[in-house]
Scaffold this motif. Sequence first.
Motif, short mmCIF file in Angstrom:
data_model
loop_
_atom_site.label_atom_id
_atom_site.label_comp_id
_atom_site.label_asym_id
_atom_site.label_seq_id
_atom_site.Cartn_x
_atom_site.Cartn_y
_atom_site.Cartn_z
N ASP A 16 -11.27 10.41 -5.05
CA ASP A 16 -9.83 10.66 -5.02
C ASP A 16 -9.04 9.66 -5.85
O ASP A 16 -7.80 9.71 -5.88
CB ASP A 16 -9.33 10.62 -3.56
CG ASP A 16 -9.83 11.81 -2.75
OD1 ASP A 16 -10.09 12.86 -3.36
OD2 ASP A 16 -9.95 11.68 -1.52
N LYS B 131 -2.30 9.66 -0.26
CA LYS B 131 -1.88 9.94 -1.65
C LYS B 131 -0.47 10.52 -1.66
O LYS B 131 0.34 10.17 -2.54
CB LYS B 131 -2.86 10.91 -2.30
CG LYS B 131 -4.24 10.30 -2.54
CD LYS B 131 -5.19 11.28 -3.19
CE LYS B 131 -4.87 11.48 -4.65
NZ LYS B 131 -5.93 12.28 -5.33
N GLU B 132 -0.17 11.39 -0.70
CA GLU B 132 1.17 11.98 -0.64
C GLU B 132 2.21 10.92 -0.26
O GLU B 132 3.31 10.88 -0.84
CB GLU B 132 1.18 13.12 0.38
CG GLU B 132 2.52 13.85 0.45
CD GLU B 132 2.49 15.05 1.37
OE1 GLU B 132 3.56 15.54 1.73
OE2 GLU B 132 1.37 15.48 1.74
N LEU C 81 -8.71 6.49 -5.30
CA LEU C 81 -8.08 5.47 -4.46
C LEU C 81 -8.95 4.22 -4.42
O LEU C 81 -10.17 4.28 -4.58
CB LEU C 81 -7.89 6.01 -3.04
CG LEU C 81 -6.98 7.24 -2.91
CD1 LEU C 81 -7.08 7.81 -1.50
CD2 LEU C 81 -5.54 6.87 -3.22
N LYS D 64 2.03 7.74 -0.76
CA LYS D 64 2.08 6.64 -1.72
C LYS D 64 3.24 6.79 -2.70
O LYS D 64 3.74 5.78 -3.23
CB LYS D 64 0.75 6.53 -2.46
CG LYS D 64 0.54 5.19 -3.14
CD LYS D 64 -0.86 5.07 -3.72
CE LYS D 64 -1.02 3.73 -4.44
NZ LYS D 64 -2.36 3.59 -5.05
N ASP E 166 -5.95 0.54 -1.18
CA ASP E 166 -5.26 1.68 -0.58
C ASP E 166 -5.74 1.94 0.85
O ASP E 166 -4.93 2.04 1.77
CB ASP E 166 -5.50 2.95 -1.41
CG ASP E 166 -4.77 2.94 -2.73
OD1 ASP E 166 -3.54 2.77 -2.71
OD2 ASP E 166 -5.44 3.07 -3.78
#
Length: 451
Positions: free
Chosen positions: A296, A265-266, A298, A268, A314
């Motif tokens: 999350d 996530k960071e 994703l 992305k 993802d």
Amino acid sequence: MTRNRPLSELGSPPFALRIYRTVLTLGKPIIKLILTRRMSRGKEDRARLSERFGVASIDRPAGDLIWIHAASVGEALSVMPLLGALLKSQPKANVLMTTGTVTSAKLIAEKLPPRAVHQFVPVDEPGAVKQFLDHWRPNIALWVESELWPNLIWQTAERRIKMALVNARLSPASFRGWRRAPHLIRTLLQCFDVCLAQDHDSARRFEKLGANKVIVTGNLKLFAPPLSFDKKALESLEQALDGRPCWLAASTHAGEETIIAACHKELKDRWPNLVTIIVPRHPERGSAIVESLKEDGLSIACRTNSKSIAPELDIYVADTLGELGLFYRLAKLAFIGGSLVRHGGQNPLEAARLGLPVLHGPHIFNFTPIYRLMDRGKASVTVADGTALSKAVDNLLKDEGKRRDMAARAKNVVAGTDAVLHNTLTAVADLMAHGPDTVDGSTDRAGNAVS
């Protein structure tokens, strides 16, 4: 190939071993219940459960039989080159390979050459062990790394079967644990005619615990051939990726997947098309991993349910068996799991052999000598936590030159390791042909003092 050491040298079993044998004998009904519950969770093979009680599912082959026992997948794969070399050097002999997990049984069945068979190792209950040894009657027993089952070791030694501890490894934690039972571990280790240690640290620990002739032959995992892969599957996945950046978290353990998802996530924000592949150490956890990460926000899929990587995906959870070599070849870099949680790490050499930059956490105590080689050779990077992992992945994704440099250094670490197999094979052949007195335990195979 009979044991040179007189049976009288073994003496009577130590008190702790006698208690252990009694408890296991009386506890046989409980053992059956435990195995039945494991079977219901897919951790035992229903069709072959009798093997766990020493009942063979196949006949013993005629002639000499070399028994190799490895705990699980990693140990079994590391000893496969030795198994092949032994069969080549002993054309009339057969090999019995035993392991204790369903995963290892499935994988090994596909890799065993002719004249080699697999069985599940019996539980360490005296009756099961006796039935196993009565049927198989091995001429020599090779135990891989540090899988020490007291009843199985003792009964094997009682029958004067030559025994070697191969690719022997003993972590500091295991060493401290065994020092609390000094008489028992000394008795067990002295059942082995020779101890072939991976490195000098392990050799010194085995010697302090009372092992017989200790030789540093090197780590067989350094010699292992590159992991296999399906060429068509790789081409299909590369086509599906269509140039998207991709990194791999290999051999992950519980607690690490959430860290990996947070990293994704960071990352992305800077790499909107990023694909993160997770290969859990235990594939059966795949569905649970997907469920735990769905919250999350994703897009996540399991390989068992989706053989391709969708454009919007993802995270791809590769919950299949025997495909790690495929995903190492697909990714640009690899994080090796079991190291951000206190598991002790996993083997990084499989990734290094394929020229991948390697990242790992601080908890690598089960593979300290290997990671020491990697770190000294600047072939790996230590990350303290998820934040450091995100930064390291980002740096490597955007710096192709650094990836190439680390890849070359990784290959250098594992280069020139043919001597490891030769050293181990020579020591085992000496024991088979002449007995323990011919195996020189005062030095390693390079002529260096063990301690």
